[in-house]
Design a protein around this motif. Structure first.
Motif, PDB file in Angstrom:
ATOM      1  N   VAL A 145      20.130  -0.279  48.595  1.00  0.00           N
ATOM      2  CA  VAL A 145      20.555   0.706  47.813  1.00  0.00           C
ATOM      3  C   VAL A 145      19.332   1.305  47.260  1.00  0.00           C
ATOM      4  O   VAL A 145      19.348  -0.140  46.421  1.00  0.00           O
ATOM      5  CB  VAL A 145      21.846   0.531  47.055  1.00  0.00           C
ATOM      6  N   THR A 146      19.068   2.613  46.749  1.00  0.00           N
ATOM      7  CA  THR A 146      18.272   3.078  46.404  1.00  0.00           C
ATOM      8  C   THR A 146      18.528   3.846  45.168  1.00  0.00           C
ATOM      9  O   THR A 146      17.531   3.431  44.325  1.00  0.00           O
ATOM     10  CB  THR A 146      17.462   3.607  47.008  1.00  0.00           C
ATOM     11  N   SER A 147      19.847   4.462  45.482  1.00  0.00           N
ATOM     12  CA  SER A 147      19.987   4.987  44.166  1.00  0.00           C
ATOM     13  C   SER A 147      21.541   5.503  44.040  1.00  0.00           C
ATOM     14  O   SER A 147      22.316   5.835  44.956  1.00  0.00           O
ATOM     15  CB  SER A 147      19.155   6.601  43.722  1.00  0.00           C
ATOM     16  N   ILE A 148      21.637   4.844  42.646  1.00  0.00           N
ATOM     17  CA  ILE A 148      23.918   5.958  42.828  1.00  0.00           C
ATOM     18  C   ILE A 148      23.142   7.240  41.947  1.00  0.00           C
ATOM     19  O   ILE A 148      22.665   6.980  40.163  1.00  0.00           O
ATOM     20  CB  ILE A 148      24.047   5.319  42.469  1.00  0.00           C
ATOM     21  N   GLU A 149      24.243   8.274  42.282  1.00  0.00           N
ATOM     22  CA  GLU A 149      24.027   9.558  41.146  1.00  0.00           C
ATOM     23  C   GLU A 149      24.962  10.075  41.111  1.00  0.00           C
ATOM     24  O   GLU A 149      26.126   9.675  42.568  1.00  0.00           O
ATOM     25  CB  GLU A 149      22.834  10.605  41.699  1.00  0.00           C
ATOM     26  N   LEU A 253      30.522   9.707  43.750  1.00  0.00           N
ATOM     27  CA  LEU A 253      29.338   9.026  43.573  1.00  0.00           C
ATOM     28  C   LEU A 253      28.840   9.368  44.933  1.00  0.00           C
ATOM     29  O   LEU A 253      28.410   8.651  46.018  1.00  0.00           O
ATOM     30  CB  LEU A 253      29.386   7.573  43.281  1.00  0.00           C
ATOM     31  N   LEU A 254      27.771   9.385  44.806  1.00  0.00           N
ATOM     32  CA  LEU A 254      26.328   9.663  46.369  1.00  0.00           C
ATOM     33  C   LEU A 254      25.429   8.746  45.857  1.00  0.00           C
ATOM     34  O   LEU A 254      24.748   8.315  45.283  1.00  0.00           O
ATOM     35  CB  LEU A 254      25.562  11.361  46.162  1.00  0.00           C
ATOM     36  N   VAL A 255      25.825   7.538  46.968  1.00  0.00           N
ATOM     37  CA  VAL A 255      24.788   6.781  47.295  1.00  0.00           C
ATOM     38  C   VAL A 255      24.049   6.672  48.363  1.00  0.00           C
ATOM     39  O   VAL A 255      24.541   7.028  49.301  1.00  0.00           O
ATOM     40  CB  VAL A 255      25.504   5.399  47.367  1.00  0.00           C
ATOM     41  N   ARG A 256      22.275   5.900  47.778  1.00  0.00           N
ATOM     42  CA  ARG A 256      21.799   6.340  49.061  1.00  0.00           C
ATOM     43  C   ARG A 256      20.969   5.396  49.315  1.00  0.00           C
ATOM     44  O   ARG A 256      21.042   4.561  48.293  1.00  0.00           O
ATOM     45  CB  ARG A 256      20.119   7.487  48.508  1.00  0.00           C
ATOM     46  N   PHE A 257      20.937   5.130  50.571  1.00  0.00           N
ATOM     47  CA  PHE A 257      19.619   3.424  51.170  1.00  0.00           C
ATOM     48  C   PHE A 257      18.846   4.053  52.231  1.00  0.00           C
ATOM     49  O   PHE A 257      18.996   5.084  52.670  1.00  0.00           O
ATOM     50  CB  PHE A 257      21.264   2.564  51.362  1.00  0.00           C
ATOM     51  N   GLY A 264      19.981   7.397  54.540  1.00  0.00           N
ATOM     52  CA  GLY A 264      21.202   7.540  54.289  1.00  0.00           C
ATOM     53  C   GLY A 264      21.646   7.675  53.201  1.00  0.00           C
ATOM     54  O   GLY A 264      21.409   7.521  52.613  1.00  0.00           O
ATOM     55  N   GLN A 265      23.086   8.760  53.898  1.00  0.00           N
ATOM     56  CA  GLN A 265      23.576   8.642  52.528  1.00  0.00           C
ATOM     57  C   GLN A 265      24.813   8.512  52.579  1.00  0.00           C
ATOM     58  O   GLN A 265      25.332   8.931  53.835  1.00  0.00           O
ATOM     59  CB  GLN A 265      22.955   9.523  51.423  1.00  0.00           C
ATOM     60  N   VAL A 266      25.729   8.286  51.729  1.00  0.00           N
ATOM     61  CA  VAL A 266      27.065   8.234  51.559  1.00  0.00           C
ATOM     62  C   VAL A 266      27.647   8.930  50.691  1.00  0.00           C
ATOM     63  O   VAL A 266      27.572   8.096  49.289  1.00  0.00           O
ATOM     64  CB  VAL A 266      27.210   7.159  52.104  1.00  0.00           C
ATOM     65  N   LEU A 267      29.006   9.335  50.117  1.00  0.00           N
ATOM     66  CA  LEU A 267      29.699   9.573  49.493  1.00  0.00           C
ATOM     67  C   LEU A 267      31.176   8.935  49.048  1.00  0.00           C
ATOM     68  O   LEU A 267      31.311   9.264  50.458  1.00  0.00           O
ATOM     69  CB  LEU A 267      30.053  11.363  48.706  1.00  0.00           C
ATOM     70  N   ALA A 268      31.817   8.233  47.758  1.00  0.00           N
ATOM     71  CA  ALA A 268      32.972   7.445  48.162  1.00  0.00           C
ATOM     72  C   ALA A 268      33.063   8.053  46.963  1.00  0.00           C
ATOM     73  O   ALA A 268      32.152   8.832  45.794  1.00  0.00           O
ATOM     74  CB  ALA A 268      32.033   6.524  47.487  1.00  0.00           C
ATOM     75  N   GLN A 269      34.694   8.145  46.302  1.00  0.00           N
ATOM     76  CA  GLN A 269      34.795   8.600  45.092  1.00  0.00           C
ATOM     77  C   GLN A 269      34.664   7.519  43.953  1.00  0.00           C
ATOM     78  O   GLN A 269      34.569   6.337  44.370  1.00  0.00           O
ATOM     79  CB  GLN A 269      36.704   8.420  45.847  1.00  0.00           C
ATOM     80  N   GLN A 270      34.479   8.034  43.026  1.00  0.00           N
ATOM     81  CA  GLN A 270      34.058   7.206  41.885  1.00  0.00           C
ATOM     82  C   GLN A 270      35.586   6.363  41.191  1.00  0.00           C
ATOM     83  O   GLN A 270      36.277   6.881  40.906  1.00  0.00           O
ATOM     84  CB  GLN A 270      33.591   8.213  40.698  1.00  0.00           C
ATOM     85  N   ALA A 271      35.823   5.272  42.160  1.00  0.00           N
ATOM     86  CA  ALA A 271      36.970   4.374  41.473  1.00  0.00           C
ATOM     87  C   ALA A 271      36.462   3.034  42.070  1.00  0.00           C
ATOM     88  O   ALA A 271      35.557   2.874  42.787  1.00  0.00           O
ATOM     89  CB  ALA A 271      37.968   4.928  42.734  1.00  0.00           C
ATOM     90  N   GLU A 272      37.091   2.150  41.066  1.00  0.00           N
ATOM     91  CA  GLU A 272      36.374   0.880  41.149  1.00  0.00           C
ATOM     92  C   GLU A 272      37.739   0.260  42.996  1.00  0.00           C
ATOM     93  O   GLU A 272      36.973  -0.922  42.968  1.00  0.00           O
ATOM     94  CB  GLU A 272      37.350  -0.075  40.550  1.00  0.00           C
ATOM     95  N   VAL A 285      31.912   0.637  44.956  1.00  0.00           N
ATOM     96  CA  VAL A 285      31.317   1.117  44.051  1.00  0.00           C
ATOM     97  C   VAL A 285      30.619   1.605  43.139  1.00  0.00           C
ATOM     98  O   VAL A 285      29.335   1.991  42.547  1.00  0.00           O
ATOM     99  CB  VAL A 285      31.601   2.356  44.741  1.00  0.00           C
ATOM    100  N   THR A 286      31.857   1.470  41.823  1.00  0.00           N
ATOM    101  CA  THR A 286      31.312   1.940  40.271  1.00  0.00           C
ATOM    102  C   THR A 286      30.483   0.367  39.888  1.00  0.00           C
ATOM    103  O   THR A 286      29.738   0.954  38.706  1.00  0.00           O
ATOM    104  CB  THR A 286      33.065   2.198  39.079  1.00  0.00           C
ATOM    105  N   SER A 287      29.891  -0.682  40.144  1.00  0.00           N
ATOM    106  CA  SER A 287      29.243  -1.028  39.787  1.00  0.00           C
ATOM    107  C   SER A 287      28.469  -1.801  40.427  1.00  0.00           C
ATOM    108  O   SER A 287      26.931  -2.466  40.743  1.00  0.00           O
ATOM    109  CB  SER A 287      30.118  -2.889  39.735  1.00  0.00           C
ATOM    110  N   LEU A 288      27.755  -0.626  41.644  1.00  0.00           N
ATOM    111  CA  LEU A 288      27.050  -1.053  42.798  1.00  0.00           C
ATOM    112  C   LEU A 288      25.827  -0.273  41.915  1.00  0.00           C
ATOM    113  O   LEU A 288      25.095   0.505  40.882  1.00  0.00           O
ATOM    114  CB  LEU A 288      27.098   0.218  43.606  1.00  0.00           C
ATOM    115  N   GLN A 289      25.080  -1.236  41.688  1.00  0.00           N
ATOM    116  CA  GLN A 289      22.608  -0.914  41.290  1.00  0.00           C
ATOM    117  C   GLN A 289      21.941  -1.465  42.124  1.00  0.00           C
ATOM    118  O   GLN A 289      22.026  -0.967  43.595  1.00  0.00           O
ATOM    119  CB  GLN A 289      22.965  -1.974  40.436  1.00  0.00           C
TER     120      GLN A 289
END
Length: 316
Positions: A145-149, A253-257, A264-272, A285-289
């Protein structure tokens, strides 16, 4: 036990191309087949009395009801008598093929090419479930994982299946068909909401998902009855049918990897309750770093209406 192949019988003598695909041409009578009409309880009683006495029972029903057929299938199991069912409508194929999970031993069909095509599809699913061969598998790799925004607000799709998921199972989802992330089912208990073991919170409507036949499809295209690929952390795949789709506006949340210099990237709902999978279990996803690792499936090539074709494609 190996694959128990279901026979396809053709109703009447026919000179069409279907003749070559039929295991048997049915012309109305045969010494090894007893024909029973299931119009009332007397038909069921007659069929049950023949179990163990003859090679085949051919069941005809003017208005299909499943309980009598299930009773006959149950009675015939292990008796040496096999059961055939006359089917004239595609909607009745699944009921006959999967009655009591075992199903009938043959389907008698009229010379209707669309019905034969549908029957072969249903029997392909039945035979794959009867097989002792291991399920198909995909290779899963760990991506960094490179970023979460923030991914803004959009339409989120929950895929509700007609069966429950096990821990470690989910669906392969992503913004690129060549980089799909394994998103875990809602099987992990939470102190805030009950688990939904039949559900995958799959992501935004634009995302790709892997289907049971190996193709990809946009989440927005899915419908009840479609068969998706359910994947576990080892990469094993099994099919599961969609019972319902739940689409609502939710924050993302936009998760880039990155993996092997591919992004690559995936959009996931901001929910634990939305979880990815790593080598040790699941990650919300809410605790991803940045620096965490998540399981992905990567491929190369292009996709045309969900099918892989030779060529280059770059989706960002």
């Amino acid at each position: 036990m190996g694959v128990i192949c279901v026979e396809l019988w053709l109703e009447g003598e026919d000179s069409s191309s279907l003749t070559g695909h039929a295991d048997r041409i049915w012309i109305g009578e045969a010494a090894d087949v007893a024909v029973v009409h299931l119009d009332d309880h007397r038909g069921q009683d007659e069929a049950l009395s023949l179990v163990g006495m003859i090679d085949w029972i051919l069941v005809r029903c003017s208005d299909w009801t499943m309980i009598p057929l299930e009773n006959i299938v149950a009675a015939a199991a292990g008796s040496g008598t096999r059961v055939a069912a006359a089917i004239s409508k595609a909607v009745d194929l699944n009921g006959a093929a999967f009655a009591l999970q075992h199903g009938v031993d043959a389907l008698l069909l009229p010379a209707d090419e669309e019905l034969w095509t549908a029957a072969k599809t249903v029997l392909g699913e039945r035979n794959s479930q009867d097989s002792e061969e291991p399920n198909a598998a995909v290779e899963l790799l760990l991506a960094d994982v490179t970023s979460i925004e923030s991914g803004g607000v959009g339409e989120r799709v929950c895929v509700d299946l007609t069966e429950r998921l096990a821990l470690g199972e989910g669906m392969l989802i992503g913004s690129s068909a060549n980089a799909l992330v394994l998103i875990h089912g809602e099987t992990v208990p939470s102190e805030f909401v009950p688990s939904r073991p039949f559900r995958i919170n799959a992501g935004a409507v634009h995302a790709y998902c892997l289907m049971a036949d190996g193709s990809t499809r946009y989440l927005s295209e899915l419908e009840a009855g479609d068969a998706v690929a359910i994947t576990d952390s080892s990469g094993a795949i099994r099919p599961a049918s969609i019972g319902r789709l739940k689409i609502e506006r939710r924050p993302f949340l936009l998760v880039r990897f990155e993996i092997d210099e591919r992004l690559g990237q995936v959009l996931a709902q901001q929910a634990e309750t939305v979880r990815f999978i790593d080598e040790n279990g699941t990650l919300s996803v809410t605790s991803l770093q940045a620096g965490d690792r998540i399981m992905v499936r990567t491929t190369t090539g292009m996709r045309h209406v969900g099918r892989k074709v030779a060529g280059e494609m770059n989706e960002r």
